[in-house]
Structures are given as structure tokens and as C-alpha cells.
Design an enzyme around this catalytic site. Sequence first.
Site: not given
Length: 366
Positions: A146, A195, A251, A255
Site C-alpha cells: 500500500y 507467503k 487487511d 476483515d
Amino acid sequence: MKLNIVCIPGDGIGPEIVTEAKKVLKKIEAVYGHEMQFEDILMGGASIDVHGVPLTDEAIATAKAADAVLMGSIGGNTQTSPWYKLEPSKRPEAGLLKIRKALNLFANLRPAVLYEELAAACPLKQEISEKGFDMMIMRELTGGLYFGERKTVEENGELKAVDTLTYSESEIRRIAIKGFEIAMKRRKKVTSVDKANVLDSSRLWRKVVEEVAKDYPEVTLEHMLVDNCAMQLVKDPGQFDVILTENMFGDILSDEASMVTGSIGMLSSASLNDTKFGLYEPSGGSAPDIAGKGIANPIATILSAAMMLRYTFDLDEEASAIEKAVKKVLEDGYRTIDIMPQDEAGKQKVTQVGTKEMGDLICERI
Ligand code: NAD
């Protein structure tokens, strides 16, 4: 104690839910004999409408001078609001990215707790939900995809978009330390999510987390790939204590964890820097679909205020008083519309209340 708090009501339901959280803080102030000073600043769409930008430098300076910031939410309907016709750097969300960077808020804490009284709202199978869960997602907030360089270029007659994901050792180390410290106050388990089978940034993440883990021998560390973690959150959420992860994975996973509790209106969050300073806000957004109707659930914002008392001001007793009052209100059968039982039989056992009434009921129980 003197508490200097800046509030960002923001957009949509933001002003409604922040009003209730302030009301609860004022009750704490009266009961425990503190002195709280509140100052509001504009951010998001509310700031665009007045100043033409989502966050002014003056607003940042006011926030910096405070002990903590309590925020509602920012943003509007991304399909219909004129704010989303502006270029991305001028939209409401740019204000949030700017304040996180300016205040150096690199650690985002999001608890995901399944309340016994709301277990029916959990979308998971009963044999999973009845075990309950209480996890803390710790997301790195100022690095990664981001904040990396991005561009869209034309190449061979077509558009090509590039986003970059960068992490330095120091960025990883400071969030890992926060994660292990929080784990020490909880069940002493960290699941570091990455990852590492594909990404270099994840391999560095794993290496640094392992180095930090050596300073916390009481904490059990495990590594999990992000795709597996997304599955485990719905298969066996009770296995998690602290989930430590980078910006984009956090993020998405936070959620998902929120949804698994079945009630986004219940979930608080905190963004911290190296000092005691923090920005506290509900996990949900500005809910433009219900703004102005007086039906938004203020509990996430009220619980965020409790986190503020605990993490910024070390007022554990006052924070617990708010959390217990929230639990008591649920036990006494009061619900806002978002946490109402879906079946008719369940609805008969509880009373539906609005935003203001919920704030009042919590204050009465402090
Ligand atoms: P949202 O969280 O605002 O809403 C999703 C759903 O949850 C809606 O049906 C909404 O009514 C419901 N909901 C959310 N909070 C609730 C509450 N307290 N009580 C009852 N119901 C609640 O997500 P969205 O619709 O994707 O986003 C709306 C706007 O919010 C967008 O502009 C988005 O960018 C912004 N947003 C802001 C933040 C923030 O300020 N930190 C975070 C997420 C989204």
C-alpha cells in the site's frame, strides 16, 4: 489524570458512533475523577467538503499534540459519492493513509472475539462456534504494497500497472516486537503469516520474526502461509492467539476474522506507534447505507475507547469497566439492528435499540 483526546467523527455513521463513545468516556471521567479534554478535527469527506483536501496539516498538528485520537470512520458510497470522482490522492481514504504515516502508526491491533451472547450470529458451523475464539490480529500498517511505488504505463500498445511490495528489516522487527509483547499479555502464542514459498519480502519477514522470537522464549511461534491462514480462520479459529502479519495480508485476514464473529459493529481496533500514542477506531467503515438513521451499532467505537484507556493511559480498571458494561448490556438482552438474532424465536428474547439508546444503556452500567 489529565487526558487530552482528539476526536475524528469523520463521515457516514462516524459522528453518531463517536458521540456515544464520548458519552461513555465522560461517564468514566465522572465516576473515576479524571479530567478529559476533547477536540474535534476534520478528516475524510468532511474535510474535503470544507478544505478541499482529506486532511490538513493543521489537523495533523492537532492530532500530534494530543495523547490519543479517537476516530469514527471516513469515506462515502464509493459508487455514488462525488468524493470518488477525485483523483486517488484526494479521496477520503488518503486522509487515513496520511495520518497513519504522519503519526508513525505502524502497528494495527484488531481483536476478533466471539461473544457468547452473539454466538448465533457467527456464520460458522455450531461445532466450531461453540468452542469460541479470542484472537488479536496484529497488522503492519505503514509498509508493504500500500505504500510501495506504483505506476501505470503504456507498453506495446496496452496499459500495464505496477505496484511494489517492500519491507526492510527494521520495519519487520518493530512490528514483530509489538506482536510478541502483546502475546506475553495473552496466551503466549504468535502465528506469523506470510507467503514465504513465493515472495522475497515474506522470506525476510520470516527470518526477522524468528530472530525476534529468541528474545521471547515463553512465546510459541508458528509460521503459516496466508492462503492456509484464510482457510484456518473458518475451519478452526480457536487455534489463534496473536496473528502477526504484513499490511495487505492483515487487511484481508482481519476483515475475514471480523466476519467470522458475525458482527462488524462489535469490533474495535487500535493503531500504535513506538510511544504510548495511539489512534483508536472501530473496524468497520462509514456504513453510508445506514448513516443518519440512528441505528448504527456504537459498541465497536466504545470498545475502541476502552482500548485507548488501556494502551495509551494504562487505565486498566476503567477499560475493564467499559468492557463489563458492554457485556452486561448484551446479557440484559439489548441489541442494535446489526446484532439482532435472525430467527423469530430469538428476536422475542431481546430488545432492539438505536445508537443513542445503546450508548445510554452502557453508561448506566458503569
Ligand atoms: P462498511 O464497514 O462501512 O459497511 C459494511 C456493512 O456493515 C454495511 O452493511 C454497514 O451498514 C454495516 N456496518 C458497518 N459498521 C456498522 C455499525 N457500526 N453498525 C451497524 N452496521 C454496520 O464497509 P463498506 O460499505 O465497504 O465501506 C463504506 C465506506 O467506508 C467506504 O467509503 C470505505 O472506504 C469506508 N471505510 C472506512 C474505514 C475507516 O474509516 N477506517 C474502514 C473501512 C471502510
